[in-house]
Design an enzyme around this catalytic site. Structure first.
Site, PDB file in Angstrom:
ATOM      1  N   GLY A  48     -12.124 -30.223 -31.521  1.00 32.02           N
ATOM      2  CA  GLY A  48     -13.323 -30.153 -30.697  1.00 32.02           C
ATOM      3  C   GLY A  48     -13.354 -31.094 -29.507  1.00 32.02           C
ATOM      4  O   GLY A  48     -12.882 -32.221 -29.568  1.00 32.02           O
ATOM      5  N   THR A  49     -13.953 -30.615 -28.426  1.00 31.83           N
ATOM      6  CA  THR A  49     -14.210 -31.390 -27.206  1.00 31.83           C
ATOM      7  C   THR A  49     -14.833 -30.445 -26.186  1.00 31.83           C
ATOM      8  O   THR A  49     -14.948 -29.250 -26.434  1.00 31.83           O
ATOM      9  CB  THR A  49     -12.913 -31.992 -26.619  1.00 31.83           C
ATOM     10  OG1 THR A  49     -13.241 -32.935 -25.615  1.00 31.83           O
ATOM     11  CG2 THR A  49     -12.034 -30.916 -26.014  1.00 31.83           C
ATOM     12  N   THR A  50     -15.239 -30.977 -25.039  1.00 26.91           N
ATOM     13  CA  THR A  50     -15.668 -30.146 -23.921  1.00 26.91           C
ATOM     14  C   THR A  50     -15.138 -30.759 -22.631  1.00 26.91           C
ATOM     15  O   THR A  50     -15.352 -31.949 -22.379  1.00 26.91           O
ATOM     16  CB  THR A  50     -17.201 -30.059 -23.826  1.00 26.91           C
ATOM     17  OG1 THR A  50     -17.734 -29.578 -25.067  1.00 26.91           O
ATOM     18  CG2 THR A  50     -17.619 -29.103 -22.721  1.00 26.91           C
TER      19      THR A  50
END
Length: 243
Positions: A48-50
């Site tokens: 996960g990340t953005t």
């Protein structure tokens, strides 16, 4: 002439060369490969990340969150810089496997430095994107989906590099587990010929939107501003500082 004795250094060398009729032929190198299974890759993709990249009239703005998580469930670090300079006027984000992303960045940075020292000029951003795609497709850099942003004589560029080595250029792009949330904001806020200041606010709001709902994103924002003069990266734990 004296005959070499049995088991002498000369005779041992001759035995070693007997199976190789041309010992002076140059060895052909090959790219390293990983032996990961599909299950391994699926598990890494859940970290996960953005990350967001936006082209502007001034250059490029890149924004990332600051959270490192394990499987999107446990926060392992709250102050991760997920964007790194790899070229005098370009930067790359870290998405997916931390080890793979760090190795990818180091390798690209080394290739850019070699190109500059050999040719006496900076690599174009298009050539850099092509090199990044080739490395992602054929090398050991598994489960990465970075954004490459840069400025050269041709203008401002933002590329998405997918795990299979696909290279796609766009005016703006988002990768990571919070991409759907961030895209919703960018689709409404993006306009042609934004300034870097305007794009910085839009990108930061996109990261904040993702952090509100995506468990793999959060803890602040790193902002990277790229112009033809260079790369400036700065982090903020409080979104109010940049929104």
């Amino acid at each position: 002439m004296r005959t070499p004795t049995h088991d002498s250094e000369f005779s041992r060398t001759a035995d070693k060369l007997a199976s190789n009729p041309n010992p002076y032929e140059p060895e052909v190198g090959s790219q390293p490969q990983n032996d990961l299974t599909r299950a391994d890759l699926d598990n890494v993709n859940k970290t996960g990340t953005t990350t967001i990249g936006i082209t502007t009239a001034d250059g490029v703005v890149i924004a990332t969150d600051m959270r490192a998580s394990l499987g999107g469930r446990f926060v392992s670090n709250k102050n991760v810089q997920k964007v790194e300079q790899i070229h005098p006027t370009a930067a790359l984000t870290m998405v997916g496997s931390v080890g793979g992303a760090q190795s990818f960045i180091s390798t690209l940075r080394a290739e850019v430095n070699l190109y500059e020292s050999r040719r006496g000029e900076d690599m174009s951003i298009d050539a850099l994107a092509t090199l990044a795609g080739n490395f992602a497709r054929g090398g050991p850099f598994f489960a990465i989906h970075p954004i490459l942003g840069g400025v050269d004589e041709e203008g401002s560029h933002v590329y998405s590099i997918d795990p299979a080595g696909g290279v796609m250029e766009d005016d703006y792009t988002v990768t990571g587990s919070g991409m759907q949330l961030a895209y919703g904001h960018l689709e409404q806020a993006y306009e042609d010929d934004l300034s870097n200041d305007e794009a910085t606010t839009i990108a930061a709001r996109g990261i904040k939107s993702a952090a509100e709902r995506d468990t793999g994103s959060g803890n602040g924002v790193f902002l990277c501003e790229i112009t033809d003069e260079g790369v400036d990266i700065h982090g903020h734990h409080d979104f109010d500082d940049v929104i």
